[in-house]
Motif scaffolding. Structure first.
Motif: not given
Length: 241
Positions: A168-188
């Protein structure tokens, strides 16, 4: 976002590849890092991307000893980092096959901690401004159908939450994308609700345009599910699949 360098770790995932396209559209230089470098070169060619703006590097999330050398070898240090490496093992199989379970934990958590710790400890990279992690709704609450996979994503999310405070003090933002079901090779091949499936390009757009909030949940339906899961009483969670 012009002239920024984006480092994508686990760049052969379907979401990561769409993120490559979208970051390029915003004028960024992309370092696409993965074990599957041939597949990434083919992707750049098949999508007619500007190869001069995409640098493909070999990166193995679970080869922890190689991470320091990998990062030191990057000539232009990143302004934005996306950790998108993923590996899915069915819950029943995960209960019986420790080697694959351990691989899943290493890909989602240990590998992320190893490389991201190195990146944020580089005080000379004053241009670092954002780290984004691709996580999962499976990590919000433990459910009997996927708690092993979910636990690895939950650990990753909690690491990012603490990293956000640390930076925070270095002004670096951290985000997390909390995804549901994604149409991908991993869920095929998985039996997932079609009406809840999201396209990789949609998730990638959420990555590229993420704001200052820590948690971003793409899709209105998944936002509702996320909040319901967070506050659902334990006795009701136990009835979920």
């Amino acid at each position: 976002m012009n002239t920024k360098t984006v480092l994508i770790l686990g760049a052969n995932s379907d979401v990561a590849k769409e993120a490559i396209v979208q970051y390029l559209q915003h004028g960024c230089h992309v370092i696409a890092a993965s074990r599957s470098i041939d597949a990434l070169h083919r992707f750049v060619q098949d999508r007619s991307l500007d190869a001069s703006k995409v640098e493909v590097l070999y990166f193995d999330a679970v080869d922890f000893a190689s991470h320091a050398g990998f990062y030191q070898g990057i000539k232009t240090k990143p302004s934005i980092v996306l950790y998108a490496a993923g590996y899915l093992v069915d819950n029943q199989e995960a209960l019986l096959d420790w080697d694959r379970t351990y691989q899943m934990m290493n890909v989602h958590y240990c590998g992320a901690v190893s490389i991201l710790n190195l990146i944020v400890s580089d005080q000379e990279n004053v241009g670092l401004e954002r780290i984004v992690g691709l996580s999962s709704l499976s990590g919000v609450r433990g459910r009997k159908s996927n708690f092993v996979y979910g636990s690895s994503k939950s650990a990753f999310t909690q690491y990012l939450a603490g990293l956000r405070q640390h930076l925070y003090d270095r002004n670096i933002t951290v985000n997390v994308i909390v995804a549901g079901y994604i149409r991908s090779k991993m869920t095929a091949g998985l039996d997932l609700t079609e009406s809840l499936m999201l396209e990789p390009s949609y998730i990638a757009r959420a990555v590229v345009h993420v704001g200052n909030q820590f948690v971003s949940v793409p899709g209105l339906k998944w936002k509702l599910i996320y909040h319901v899961l967070r506050w659902m009483p334990e006795q009701l969670v136990a009835k979920l699949p």
